[in-house]
Design a protein around this motif. Structure first.
Motif, short mmCIF file in Angstrom:
data_model
loop_
_atom_site.label_atom_id
_atom_site.label_comp_id
_atom_site.label_asym_id
_atom_site.label_seq_id
_atom_site.Cartn_x
_atom_site.Cartn_y
_atom_site.Cartn_z
N LEU A 161 0.83 -1.19 0.00
CA LEU A 161 0.00 0.00 0.00
C LEU A 161 0.87 1.25 0.00
CD1 LEU A 161 -2.63 -1.07 2.66
CD2 LEU A 161 -3.12 -0.58 0.27
N PRO A 162 0.44 2.31 -0.68
CA PRO A 162 1.20 3.55 -0.64
C PRO A 162 1.05 4.22 0.72
CG PRO A 162 -0.87 3.90 -1.77
CD PRO A 162 -0.79 2.42 -1.50
N PRO A 163 2.01 5.06 1.11
CA PRO A 163 1.81 5.85 2.33
C PRO A 163 0.58 6.74 2.17
CG PRO A 163 4.08 6.01 1.54
CD PRO A 163 3.30 5.34 0.45
N VAL A 164 -0.17 6.89 3.25
CA VAL A 164 -1.39 7.69 3.18
C VAL A 164 -1.44 8.71 4.31
CG1 VAL A 164 -2.72 5.85 2.06
CG2 VAL A 164 -2.75 6.05 4.55
N ALA A 165 -2.11 9.81 4.03
CA ALA A 165 -2.41 10.81 5.05
C ALA A 165 -3.87 10.67 5.43
CB ALA A 165 -2.13 12.22 4.52
N LEU A 166 -4.14 10.61 6.71
CA LEU A 166 -5.50 10.48 7.22
C LEU A 166 -6.00 11.88 7.60
CD1 LEU A 166 -4.90 7.45 9.62
CD2 LEU A 166 -5.52 7.39 7.19
N CYS A 176 -8.71 6.73 14.00
CA CYS A 176 -8.38 6.42 12.60
C CYS A 176 -6.95 5.93 12.47
CB CYS A 176 -8.60 7.66 11.74
SG CYS A 176 -10.32 8.15 11.61
N LEU A 177 -6.04 6.53 13.23
CA LEU A 177 -4.64 6.12 13.17
C LEU A 177 -4.46 4.70 13.68
CD1 LEU A 177 -1.94 7.41 12.33
CD2 LEU A 177 -1.65 8.13 14.71
N LEU A 178 -5.12 4.35 14.77
CA LEU A 178 -5.04 2.99 15.30
C LEU A 178 -5.59 1.98 14.29
CD1 LEU A 178 -4.65 0.97 17.70
CD2 LEU A 178 -7.03 1.44 18.29
N LEU A 179 -6.76 2.25 13.73
CA LEU A 179 -7.36 1.33 12.78
C LEU A 179 -6.51 1.19 11.52
CD1 LEU A 179 -11.10 2.46 13.07
CD2 LEU A 179 -10.08 0.38 14.01
N ALA A 180 -5.98 2.31 11.02
CA ALA A 180 -5.17 2.26 9.81
C ALA A 180 -3.93 1.41 10.01
CB ALA A 180 -4.78 3.68 9.39
N ARG A 181 -3.30 1.54 11.13
CA ARG A 181 -2.08 0.76 11.38
C ARG A 181 -2.41 -0.71 11.59
NH1 ARG A 181 1.04 5.43 15.01
NH2 ARG A 181 1.65 6.67 13.17
N VAL A 188 0.00 8.74 8.29
CA VAL A 188 0.27 9.88 9.15
C VAL A 188 -1.04 10.65 9.34
CG1 VAL A 188 2.67 10.09 8.43
CG2 VAL A 188 0.91 11.36 7.20
N PRO A 189 -1.25 11.24 10.51
CA PRO A 189 -2.46 12.02 10.74
C PRO A 189 -2.29 13.46 10.25
CG PRO A 189 -1.19 11.92 12.77
CD PRO A 189 -0.43 11.13 11.74
N VAL A 190 -3.35 14.03 9.71
CA VAL A 190 -3.39 15.44 9.32
C VAL A 190 -4.68 16.02 9.87
CG1 VAL A 190 -3.42 17.11 7.45
CG2 VAL A 190 -2.00 15.06 7.25
N ALA A 191 -4.57 17.08 10.65
CA ALA A 191 -5.73 17.65 11.32
C ALA A 191 -6.51 18.56 10.40
CB ALA A 191 -5.29 18.42 12.56
N ALA A 192 -7.82 18.49 10.50
CA ALA A 192 -8.68 19.36 9.70
C ALA A 192 -8.67 20.79 10.24
CB ALA A 192 -10.10 18.81 9.69
N LEU A 213 -11.92 4.24 21.36
CA LEU A 213 -10.55 3.74 21.24
C LEU A 213 -10.25 2.67 22.29
CD1 LEU A 213 -8.03 4.38 19.45
CD2 LEU A 213 -7.20 5.74 21.38
N MET A 214 -10.70 2.91 23.51
CA MET A 214 -10.51 1.95 24.59
C MET A 214 -11.21 0.64 24.26
SD MET A 214 -11.57 2.49 28.60
CE MET A 214 -13.24 3.01 28.16
N TRP A 215 -12.42 0.71 23.76
CA TRP A 215 -13.21 -0.47 23.41
C TRP A 215 -12.49 -1.28 22.32
CZ3 TRP A 215 -18.94 0.28 21.35
CH2 TRP A 215 -19.56 -0.96 21.23
N ILE A 216 -12.03 -0.60 21.30
CA ILE A 216 -11.36 -1.28 20.19
C ILE A 216 -10.03 -1.89 20.63
CG2 ILE A 216 -10.25 -0.95 17.94
CD1 ILE A 216 -12.33 1.32 17.48
N ASP A 217 -9.21 -1.07 21.27
CA ASP A 217 -7.85 -1.49 21.60
C ASP A 217 -7.84 -2.60 22.64
OD1 ASP A 217 -5.03 -1.26 21.31
OD2 ASP A 217 -4.93 -0.10 23.16
N LEU A 218 -8.61 -2.44 23.72
CA LEU A 218 -8.65 -3.48 24.74
C LEU A 218 -9.28 -4.76 24.21
CD1 LEU A 218 -9.57 -1.54 28.00
CD2 LEU A 218 -7.33 -2.28 27.21
N GLY A 219 -10.27 -4.63 23.35
CA GLY A 219 -10.89 -5.82 22.77
C GLY A 219 -9.90 -6.62 21.94
N VAL A 220 -9.12 -5.94 21.11
CA VAL A 220 -8.13 -6.63 20.28
C VAL A 220 -7.03 -7.23 21.14
CG1 VAL A 220 -6.38 -6.33 18.50
CG2 VAL A 220 -8.61 -5.25 18.23
N ARG A 221 -6.55 -6.47 22.13
CA ARG A 221 -5.50 -7.00 23.01
C ARG A 221 -5.97 -8.24 23.76
NH1 ARG A 221 -1.20 -3.34 24.03
NH2 ARG A 221 -1.51 -1.31 23.03
#
Length: 236
Positions: A161-166, A176-181, A188-192, A213-221
């Motif tokens: 995949l090419p590098p992407v800016a979120l 978004c950064l957690l899910l993308a990785r 890389v994140p870019v703020a609106a 984020l807590m729900w996603i990250d702890l669930g996967v871990r």
């Protein structure tokens, strides 16, 4: 479809019949209770740091992914317009010539991606920019899964995949950064928004995002810890 039903289909309530998601929710609730809420504070600090520190420009030209948001009368609302405006600024600065707009229908007649395209086309796009639409998703994880497929569609599945800016709102960047990785993006994140300005509304959004984020990250871990392949596979 009424706006209320559309929101249920897009929001976290649509997962209440999903055993894996409920499993992760129980684990997260247990961690929250056992830590007396400190685990949520930790995620809130993480979300706030990324929101506050994310840049407005790119270190090098790359593909830009713009996350959609629920439309108002089939038009981008204020947060979505800021995301589109940031993408437009990157195009005009010649930091990207490939922009992928993400977002399916959120109860209206057009998709979020299509509404974003119409907004951009009304603001004098620089020449040579390729706009593509991802219109099948209903949440950030699906946004990125479908974006990955679109970026790979001209080559084999193993294509790098090419590098992407979120590009998204500051409160949304950490998730978004957690899910993308997790999905294999070099991102890389870019703020609106030009800067993080805390208000009661914005603090509420940061709290909600830290909960997601807590729900996603702890669930996967937890899934990795107990060898629950189905939970882990949902994030890959």
């Amino acid at each position: 479809m009424t706006p209320f039903i559309a929101q249920l289909k897009r929001g976290p309530w649509r997962y209440l019949s999903d055993r894996d998601v409920l499993h992760a929710a129980v684990v997260t609730l247990a961690a929250l209770v056992l830590s007396l809420g400190l685990v949520w504070v930790g995620y809130l600090i993480h979300v706030w740091r990324i929101a506050a520190r994310s840049p407005l420009t790119l270190p090098q030209p790359m593909t830009v992914l713009v996350f959609g948001r629920r439309l108002v009368c089939d038009k981008p609302e204020a947060d979505y317009q800021q995301r589109l405006g940031r993408a437009l600024a990157l195009m005009r600065a010649e930091q990207t010539d490939h922009v992928l707009l993400l977002g399916g229908r959120s109860g209206g007649q057009v998709s979020e991606a299509a509404a974003g395209r119409d907004w951009l086309l009304g603001h004098e796009l620089p020449p040579g920019v390729t706009l593509r639409l991802e219109q099948a998703s209903v949440d950030s994880l699906e946004n990125l899964r479908h974006a990955r497929s679109l970026l790979q569609e001209d080559g084999p599945v193993t294509r790098v995949l090419p590098p992407v800016a979120l590009v998204t709102s500051r409160y949304h960047l950490a998730r978004c950064l957690l899910l993308a990785r997790r999905l294999g993006f070099d991102s890389v994140p870019v703020a609106a928004e030009p800067a993080l300005v805390l208000s009661r509304r914005y603090l509420g959004r940061l709290l909600v995002e830290s909960g997601y984020l807590m729900w996603i990250d702890l669930g996967v871990r937890w899934g990795q810890l107990i060898g629950h392949r189905r939970i882990v596979a949902r994030m890959s």
